[in-house]
Every structure is written in structure tokens, then in C-alpha cells.
Motif scaffolding. Structure first.
Motif, PDB file in Angstrom:
ATOM      1  N   GLN A 306     -17.067   3.896  -2.743  1.00  0.00           N
ATOM      2  CA  GLN A 306     -16.049   3.588  -1.738  1.00  0.00           C
ATOM      3  C   GLN A 306     -14.927   2.761  -2.350  1.00  0.00           C
ATOM      4  N   THR A 307     -15.267   1.853  -3.252  1.00  0.00           N
ATOM      5  CA  THR A 307     -14.253   1.013  -3.903  1.00  0.00           C
ATOM      6  C   THR A 307     -13.344   1.859  -4.789  1.00  0.00           C
ATOM      7  N   LEU A 308     -13.922   2.770  -5.560  1.00  0.00           N
ATOM      8  CA  LEU A 308     -13.115   3.633  -6.434  1.00  0.00           C
ATOM      9  C   LEU A 308     -12.239   4.578  -5.615  1.00  0.00           C
ATOM     10  N   LEU A 311      -9.255   2.647  -4.624  1.00  0.00           N
ATOM     11  CA  LEU A 311      -8.319   2.447  -5.731  1.00  0.00           C
ATOM     12  C   LEU A 311      -7.449   3.677  -5.991  1.00  0.00           C
ATOM     13  N   LYS A 312      -7.926   4.873  -5.640  1.00  0.00           N
ATOM     14  CA  LYS A 312      -7.097   6.069  -5.792  1.00  0.00           C
ATOM     15  C   LYS A 312      -5.805   5.951  -4.989  1.00  0.00           C
ATOM     16  N   PHE A 313      -5.930   5.390  -3.784  1.00  0.00           N
ATOM     17  CA  PHE A 313      -4.739   5.248  -2.941  1.00  0.00           C
ATOM     18  C   PHE A 313      -3.777   4.212  -3.511  1.00  0.00           C
ATOM     19  N   GLU A 314      -4.342   3.123  -4.029  1.00  0.00           N
ATOM     20  CA  GLU A 314      -3.490   2.082  -4.583  1.00  0.00           C
ATOM     21  C   GLU A 314      -2.798   2.557  -5.872  1.00  0.00           C
ATOM     22  N   LYS A 315      -3.500   3.357  -6.655  1.00  0.00           N
ATOM     23  CA  LYS A 315      -2.872   3.907  -7.858  1.00  0.00           C
ATOM     24  C   LYS A 315      -1.762   4.884  -7.496  1.00  0.00           C
ATOM     25  N   ALA A 316      -1.986   5.658  -6.434  1.00  0.00           N
ATOM     26  CA  ALA A 316      -0.942   6.574  -5.990  1.00  0.00           C
ATOM     27  C   ALA A 316       0.284   5.804  -5.498  1.00  0.00           C
ATOM     28  N   ARG A 317       0.030   4.634  -4.929  1.00  0.00           N
ATOM     29  CA  ARG A 317       1.139   3.825  -4.405  1.00  0.00           C
ATOM     30  C   ARG A 317       1.894   3.104  -5.515  1.00  0.00           C
ATOM     31  N   ILE A 343     -17.878  -5.618  -2.400  1.00  0.00           N
ATOM     32  CA  ILE A 343     -17.143  -5.348  -3.642  1.00  0.00           C
ATOM     33  C   ILE A 343     -15.722  -4.887  -3.335  1.00  0.00           C
ATOM     34  N   GLN A 344     -15.582  -3.967  -2.375  1.00  0.00           N
ATOM     35  CA  GLN A 344     -14.251  -3.442  -2.056  1.00  0.00           C
ATOM     36  C   GLN A 344     -13.255  -4.536  -1.663  1.00  0.00           C
ATOM     37  N   PRO A 345     -13.613  -5.491  -0.798  1.00  0.00           N
ATOM     38  CA  PRO A 345     -12.646  -6.542  -0.460  1.00  0.00           C
ATOM     39  C   PRO A 345     -12.238  -7.383  -1.668  1.00  0.00           C
ATOM     40  N   LEU A 346     -13.166  -7.610  -2.592  1.00  0.00           N
ATOM     41  CA  LEU A 346     -12.822  -8.381  -3.790  1.00  0.00           C
ATOM     42  C   LEU A 346     -11.805  -7.629  -4.646  1.00  0.00           C
ATOM     43  N   VAL A 347     -12.004  -6.321  -4.777  1.00  0.00           N
ATOM     44  CA  VAL A 347     -11.056  -5.513  -5.546  1.00  0.00           C
ATOM     45  C   VAL A 347      -9.717  -5.443  -4.827  1.00  0.00           C
TER      46      VAL A 347
END
Length: 459
Positions: A306-308, A311-317, A343-347
Motif C-alpha cells: 500500500q505504501t509503494l 508513492l506511485k502517485f507522488e512520483k507522478a506528481r 508505515i504509509q503515514p511515515l512515508v
């Protein structure tokens, strides 16, 4: 043990001291005294009249036996009482184990079956506020589980929360239509937070059985059950609160990048339609997993996936070269159960608060076993960092959660407090959280989750 538990135990112990075998002691004493007196007279008569020695010896032997029985009856009642008290308290302890999951038809029947042999009652029943949950004894066929409450006395106890007893015959129509006469009974309320949630009912064959002993037993058992039901309710409310916190965290996470992600996908539909379609599919899976992960615990590998995906969306942004992520997860740790959204909130905090104005942001995610039943999680970045004072307050439970609108460590602090609270709720005293950071040199957040002593500890 709280005061209510102590009062209930005292009442049960008092009832145990008055159980039938102990009630027989005065009669045993009286009969022993009369028999000894008669044998003394017989022995004296034998001596005076010159009866053969064998008769005298037999009378003397009986006299010695009865004297010993008389001494035992007078000198050992406390031992007998102690045995019956211990037996009754053991039943109470087993009964509390039956109701650890709340007031259900199954737990109610177990309670009735445990109590019936240890009282003078012919029937014992447990109800909630509307129906009979269980009925064991002579009247079980007339008042089966699931049937409506039959007696006005039970309704009175539920409405007023006061134990009641009756010694006048109560005429009640059973579920099979038969008129049943209940000679006497005791009805005690089961209370949770000042409100009756059910009743514990003892029905007797004779009004003389409704005495202080049986009333003490009924009241004591009802109070112990009430205490256990209150504990169960508190645990249930605690679980609901934990789930509500997860929902709140979901609501907190989602708006922060919802519109940004949709705008990014919308922009890509013109320039990179295939990638936009892929992101839209990933976006759908991401939110589906977000809703499915609202349970208490999920495997580490699901949280990493779920965390990775996030990150796909943030990399696209921001651009593929602006976020560099490395993961190092032990195979043994992949199936370890952890709270969802740790983990996701920390990332996400690293992306939102540690991103430098220029150059890439490096994020590393490390998960490793820290013993047979513990897991260590670290999320580190090489971003802007924060000062020591800000870092120290992120996991400080004594400090009011930071303002989400604060420029540095604000929004991060809200998520950190949420994570810390849930770890504190789910895990035992060996679990801990820590953060290290330095301006310009990044931040490392570490979680140590240990099942020993936690609410999930089964060993």
C-alpha cells in the motif's frame, strides 16, 4: 479487585457458609449429644446391674465413637465452611471465564449450568432486557432461550435495577401454553454503568428456600457478572475507539493528496494517456485497500504494498527522479501482523515535510525481526530534517498534539501522535517509538512492536 468485586465475593462467601451441608451441623451436634447421653445411661446401667462384660465393652466402644463424632462436629465447622467457600468461589471464577465475550445465549447457558448444582434452586435463568438467554432446570422447557420475558417481577428488576425476591406462588404461562406455578424466587439485575442489561434468576420449589443464604449467593453472583460485563463493555468501547481512530487517520490522509492525485491524472490524460489509465487503476486499488485495511492488524507485506502504491502517485506528481525509495524487508517479517497505517503515514510525512527545494528525496524503508514475536520498522529520509526540540515532541504523549497547520513538524506531529497512541493501545510495554533528526541531514523514525504483554498475546 475493586470494591464491587469485594462486596460480591463477600456475599458469595457468606452464602457458601450457609449451604446445606453446613446447615446440618447443629442437628448433628444435637443428635450426637443425645446419643452420648443415652449411651452413658446404658453404660451406667450395665455396671450397676452386672450385665456381661461383652455388652459393656460394646457400649463403651460406641460411646467413644460418638464422643469423637461429637468433638469433630463441634471443633471442625470452620474447616467444612472453608471447603464449601473455596468450592463456591471456584465456581464464581469459572463463571467469569464463561462471560469474557459478553452476555450471549452460549455464555448464559454455561453460567446457569455451573450455578444450578451449587444452590437450592430448581431452575436458573439468565435474560437480557427483552428475552430469555438461557434457562436450565425443571422449567427449562417452559421458558426456553429466545422466548420473551414472562414475569412482571423480571420487568420490574430490569426497569429499576433492584434485586427482588418473592415467596408467594407466581402463576406464569410458559411457551407451550401450560400454566406453571413458581413457588418462590430471587431475581437479581445485571448492571453495566448503572443500567440493567439483564437479570440472573433463581426459582425455588419452596418459599422456605428463599433465605439470606440464597439471596447472598444470587446477589453476589449477579454483582460479579455485572463487573465482568462492565469490563467487556469497556474493552469493546476501546476497540471501537481504536477503529474510529483508524477511520480518522484515513480521513486525515485522504484529502491531502486526493485532489493532487486527481489533478495529476487529469493532466496526464492529455500527454500520457496510457500512464493516466494505469494510475487511475492503481488509484482505485489504493482506495479499495484503504477501506479494507480498516481492521486492527494487517501483514507487513500488505502495508508495504500500500505504501509503494501511494508513492506511485507522488512520483507522478513530483517526477520520477524527485523521490528515490529503497525497501529492505526481511522475509521472516513479511507476514508479521502490524496495525494498519503505520508505515504509509511515515512515508507520506517524509514526502510532505522533508522534500528539499531542489534535488531528489531519498526514503528508505526497513523492516526486520527483532526476536520471535517482535518487529522493528524504520523509515528514514535524507531531507530537510527538523530541530531536536521538534523531533522530541512528536512521540511525547504528555504534549498536546501539534497544530496540523504548523510549518515544521506540525502535520507530521498529528500523524505521529496517532501512530504512537495506536501502538500504545495494541502493543505491550516492550514496544516503543523514537525519532532522530537534524536540520539538513534528514530524519529517521523507528518503531519497535512487541507482542509480548500486548492485547494479542496468547502465550
Amino acid at each position: 479487585m475493586n470494591k464491587q468485586d469485594m462486596r460480591a465475593s463477600a456475599r458469595i462467601a457468606a452464602g457458601a457458609r450457609g449451604l446445606a451441608p453446613v446447615d446440618a451441623l447443629p442437628a448433628i451436634r444435637l443428635l450426637s449429644a443425645m446419643a452420648i447421653f443415652a449411651l452413658v445411661c446404658l453404660f451406667g446401667h450395665a455396671i450397676l446391674t452386672g450385665v456381661e462384660s461383652i455388652t459393656t465393652l460394646a457400649a463403651l466402644t460406641l460411646l467413644v465413637i460418638l464422643v469423637l463424632a461429637f468433638i469433630y462436629a463441634f471443633l471442625t465447622p470452620d474447616t467444612l465452611r472453608s471447603q464449601y467457600t473455596e468450592q463456591t468461589l471456584a465456581v464464581a471464577s469459572e463463571m467469569l471465564e464463561d462471560i469474557t465475550c459478553g452476555l450471549t445465549p452460549e455464555s448464559a447457558e454455561q453460567i446457569c449450568r455451573r450455578l444450578l448444582p451449587h444452590t437450592r434452586a430448581m431452575t436458573i435463568a439468565v435474560t437480557d432486557r427483552e428475552v430469555v438467554l438461557a434457562c436450565v432446570g425443571e422449567l427449562s422447557e417452559d421458558f426456553p432461550a429466545g422466548s420473551s420475558i414472562h414475569t412482571p417481577a423480571t420487568r420490574y428488576v430490569i426497569d429499576h435495577g433492584i434485586a427482588q425476591s418473592f415467596t408467594n406462588v407466581m402463576d406464569v404461562r410458559g411457551e407451550r401454553g401450560r400454566r406453571r406455578h413458581i413457588p418462590a424466587g430471587i431475581i437479581a439485575p445485571l448492571m453495566v454503568r448503572g443500567q440493567a442489561v439483564g437479570t440472573l434468576k433463581f426459582y425455588f420449589r419452596s418459599p422456605r428456600h428463599v433465605n439470606r443464604t440464597q439471596y447472598a449467593l444470587a446477589s453476589g453472583f449477579a454483582e460479579l457478572l455485572s463487573t465482568q460485563l462492565t469490563v467487556h463493555e469497556l474493552e469493546r468501547q476501546s476497540e471501537l475507539t481504536a477503529r474510529a481512530e483508524i477511520r480518522a487517520l484515513q480521513a486525515q490522509i485522504n484529502p491531502h493528496f486526493l485532489f493532487n492525485t486527481l489533478n495529476t491524472i487529469a493532466a496526464l490524460t492529455r500527454t500520457e494517456p496510457l500512464r493516466a489509465r494505469e494510475l487511475l487503476r492503481e488509484f482505485s486499488q489504493f482506495y479499495r485497500a484503504t477501506l479494507e485495511n480498516s481492521g486492527q492488524l494487517i501483514p507487513v507485506k500488505r502495508e508495504i504494498a500500500q505504501t509503494l502504491r501511494y508513492l506511485k502517485f507522488e512520483k507522478a506528481r513530483f517526477g520520477e527522479d524527485r523521490i528515490v525509495v529503497t525497501t529492505n524487508v526481511d522475509e521472516d517479517a513479511e507476514d508479521m501482523q502490524i496495525p494498519a497505517f503505520v508505515i504509509q503515514p511515515l512515508v507520506e510525512n517524509a514526502v510532505r515535510h522533508a522534500m528539499p527545494d531542489e534535488g531528489p528525496l531519498g526514503i528508505s524503508i526497513t523492516v526486520a525481526m527483532a526476536g520471535n514475536r517482535a518487529v522493528s520498522i524504520e523509515v528514514a529520509d535524507d531531507g530537510v530534517g527538523m530541530d531536536e526540540q521538534t523531533a522530541m515532541r512528536l512521540f511525547d504523549q504528555s504534549v498536546t498534539p501539534p497544530d496540523p497547520n504548523a510549518p515544521q513538524g506540525g502535520g507530521a506531529g498529528v500523524a505521529m501522535h496517532n501512530i504512537s497512541e495506536r501502538i500504545k493501545r495494541f502493543y505491550g510495554p516492550k514496544s516503543r517509538t523514537s525519532v532522530e533528526s537534524e536540520p539538513g541531514h534528514g530524519t529517521a523514525v523507528r518503531l519497535h512492536l512487541d507482542l509480548e504483554g500486548s492485547m494479542y498475546d496468547e502465550g
